[in-house]
Design a protein around this motif. Structure first.
Motif, PDB file in Angstrom:
ATOM      1  N   ALA A  51       0.079  16.895  -3.658  1.00 36.98           N
ATOM      2  CA  ALA A  51      -1.204  15.271  -3.355  1.00 36.98           C
ATOM      3  C   ALA A  51      -0.707  14.870  -4.727  1.00 36.98           C
ATOM      4  O   ALA A  51      -0.704  12.957  -4.977  1.00 36.98           O
ATOM      5  N   VAL A  52      -0.080  14.870  -5.876  1.00 36.81           N
ATOM      6  CA  VAL A  52       1.010  14.175  -6.650  1.00 36.81           C
ATOM      7  C   VAL A  52       2.105  13.511  -6.170  1.00 36.81           C
ATOM      8  O   VAL A  52       2.438  12.066  -7.248  1.00 36.81           O
ATOM      9  N   THR A  53       3.311  14.308  -5.330  1.00 40.91           N
ATOM     10  CA  THR A  53       3.975  13.575  -4.703  1.00 40.91           C
ATOM     11  C   THR A  53       3.759  12.071  -4.090  1.00 40.91           C
ATOM     12  O   THR A  53       3.566  11.373  -3.573  1.00 40.91           O
ATOM     13  N   LEU A  54       2.165  12.910  -3.107  1.00 41.17           N
ATOM     14  CA  LEU A  54       1.759  11.713  -2.460  1.00 41.17           C
ATOM     15  C   LEU A  54       1.196  10.466  -3.527  1.00 41.17           C
ATOM     16  O   LEU A  54       1.096   8.639  -2.921  1.00 41.17           O
ATOM     17  N   GLU A  55       0.670  10.258  -5.074  1.00 46.48           N
ATOM     18  CA  GLU A  55       0.255   9.509  -5.965  1.00 46.48           C
ATOM     19  C   GLU A  55       0.966   8.407  -6.607  1.00 46.48           C
ATOM     20  O   GLU A  55       1.242   7.456  -6.408  1.00 46.48           O
ATOM     21  N   ILE A  56       2.526   9.078  -6.021  1.00 42.18           N
ATOM     22  CA  ILE A  56       3.643   8.642  -6.637  1.00 42.18           C
ATOM     23  C   ILE A  56       4.233   8.083  -5.852  1.00 42.18           C
ATOM     24  O   ILE A  56       4.251   7.311  -6.361  1.00 42.18           O
ATOM     25  N   ASP A  57       4.143   7.513  -4.459  1.00 39.19           N
ATOM     26  CA  ASP A  57       4.705   7.191  -3.525  1.00 39.19           C
ATOM     27  C   ASP A  57       3.615   5.844  -3.500  1.00 39.19           C
ATOM     28  O   ASP A  57       4.262   4.890  -3.500  1.00 39.19           O
ATOM     29  N   ARG A  58       2.813   6.431  -3.950  1.00 39.14           N
ATOM     30  CA  ARG A  58       1.315   4.972  -3.677  1.00 39.14           C
ATOM     31  C   ARG A  58       2.022   3.900  -5.276  1.00 39.14           C
ATOM     32  O   ARG A  58       1.730   2.731  -4.625  1.00 39.14           O
ATOM     33  N   ASN A  59       2.494   5.114  -5.942  1.00 38.94           N
ATOM     34  CA  ASN A  59       2.627   3.947  -7.546  1.00 38.94           C
ATOM     35  C   ASN A  59       3.349   3.507  -7.710  1.00 38.94           C
ATOM     36  O   ASN A  59       3.556   2.300  -8.084  1.00 38.94           O
ATOM     37  N   VAL A 115      -2.380  13.459 -10.519  1.00 39.32           N
ATOM     38  CA  VAL A 115      -1.918  14.411 -11.866  1.00 39.32           C
ATOM     39  C   VAL A 115      -2.654  15.279 -12.401  1.00 39.32           C
ATOM     40  O   VAL A 115      -2.391  15.670 -13.062  1.00 39.32           O
ATOM     41  N   THR A 116      -3.549  13.809 -13.274  1.00 37.33           N
ATOM     42  CA  THR A 116      -4.895  14.131 -14.332  1.00 37.33           C
ATOM     43  C   THR A 116      -5.171  15.806 -13.520  1.00 37.33           C
ATOM     44  O   THR A 116      -5.695  16.720 -14.428  1.00 37.33           O
ATOM     45  N   ALA A 117      -5.962  15.855 -12.339  1.00 33.09           N
ATOM     46  CA  ALA A 117      -6.149  17.012 -11.879  1.00 33.09           C
ATOM     47  C   ALA A 117      -5.318  18.257 -12.089  1.00 33.09           C
ATOM     48  O   ALA A 117      -5.719  19.601 -12.296  1.00 33.09           O
ATOM     49  N   GLU A 224      10.394   8.183  -9.615  1.00 35.27           N
ATOM     50  CA  GLU A 224      11.529   8.320  -8.304  1.00 35.27           C
ATOM     51  C   GLU A 224      12.503   9.221  -9.385  1.00 35.27           C
ATOM     52  O   GLU A 224      12.234  10.572  -7.891  1.00 35.27           O
ATOM     53  N   ALA A 225      12.476   9.406 -10.341  1.00 35.29           N
ATOM     54  CA  ALA A 225      13.113  11.099 -10.511  1.00 35.29           C
ATOM     55  C   ALA A 225      12.097  12.319 -10.439  1.00 35.29           C
ATOM     56  O   ALA A 225      12.466  13.320 -10.177  1.00 35.29           O
ATOM     57  N   ALA A 226      10.928  11.981 -10.585  1.00 37.70           N
ATOM     58  CA  ALA A 226      10.150  13.262 -10.466  1.00 37.70           C
ATOM     59  C   ALA A 226       9.897  13.224  -9.131  1.00 37.70           C
ATOM     60  O   ALA A 226       9.838  14.883  -8.660  1.00 37.70           O
ATOM     61  N   ARG A 227      10.037  12.306  -8.181  1.00 30.27           N
ATOM     62  CA  ARG A 227       9.565  12.759  -7.084  1.00 30.27           C
ATOM     63  C   ARG A 227      10.653  13.756  -6.163  1.00 30.27           C
ATOM     64  O   ARG A 227      10.552  14.622  -5.471  1.00 30.27           O
TER      65      ARG A 227
END
Length: 235
Positions: A51-59, A115-117, A224-227
């Motif tokens: 879910a974090v990865t999907l959120e990173i992509d959206r951001n 990320v918060t969750a 991108e680094a986090a992903r």
């Protein structure tokens, strides 16, 4: 007497062996349960990380769109500054519509629910990679960094709007409200006729197209680094 002692000793030895076997079984059960619990927590962590990865992509998509849009808005602002007051009347309606976009900039609000969750759900402690833990923990800070540069954009925009408003007569303001189609030409004209308004537009365009957009690009790099680290963990 000796036989009785030997029999007692054998009985105690058997009881000791039985006790050790029971204790070993209990410890093995505890170890297996702990291993299973760790695997379950790890699997849940990976699901939350998806879910974090999907959120990173959206951001990243939000940021890229904002950078492209804001730089276009900044370019329109710089072009308006170069116009002489008499040039405004000669602009085609299509060109006026393009330049009038100088007011329509994009201030970014990142999505941070996943990320918060992830952090509040305690999954951060389950992440085995120390550097990735640090990356995820720092993600909420990205919005704070963006907001710091946003303050400069907002302040310069307020100054610009103040100058534009002071250059319009009451009749012109009423005309804007009654016929919004001519709003763009009127607003552009109000800037070209005032040195301070032109100066304010230069600063707003610079902050928006350079400082703010550079901060957004830095945010893209961090995401991108986090992903990339998440992808390495997931293998």
């Amino acid at each position: 007497m000796k036989d009785r002692f030997s029999t007692l000793f054998d009985r105690v030895a058997r009881m000791a062996r039985a006790s050790i076997a029971i204790l070993a079984a209990i410890l093995a059960a505890f170890a297996l349960d702990a291993w299973w619990e760790e695997r379950r927590e790890y699997r849940q962590m990976l699901d939350a990380l998806d879910a974090v990865t999907l959120e990173i992509d959206r951001n990243i998509a939000i940021l890229e769109e904002a950078v492209a849009h804001n730089r276009g808005v900044a370019a329109a602002g710089f072009e308006i500054v170069r116009l002489a007051p008499e040039d405004v009347a000669t602009l085609s309606p299509e060109r006026v519509a393009e330049l009038a976009k100088f007011t329509d900039y994009n201030l970014v609000r990142l999505q941070q629910g996943a990320v918060t969750a992830f952090i509040e759900g305690g999954f951060l402690a389950v992440v085995p990679d120390r550097s990735l833990r640090a990356e995820i923990a720092s993600l909420p800070r990205i919005q704070e960094e963006i907001d710091e540069e946003m303050l400069a954009v907002n302040k310069s925009q307020e100054q610009l709007e103040g100058h534009m408003g002071s250059n319009l007569t009451i009749e012109e303001m009423l005309a804007l409200m009654s016929d919004p189609r001519n709003a763009g030409r009127t607003l552009i004209g109000s800037i070209t006729e005032d040195e301070e308004a032109r100066r304010a537009l230069i600063m707003r365009s610079f902050f928006l197209g350079d400082l703010y957009s550079s901060e957004l690009e830095e945010a893209i790099t961090l995401l991108e680094a986090a992903r990339a680290q998440i992808e390495r963990l997931e293998g």
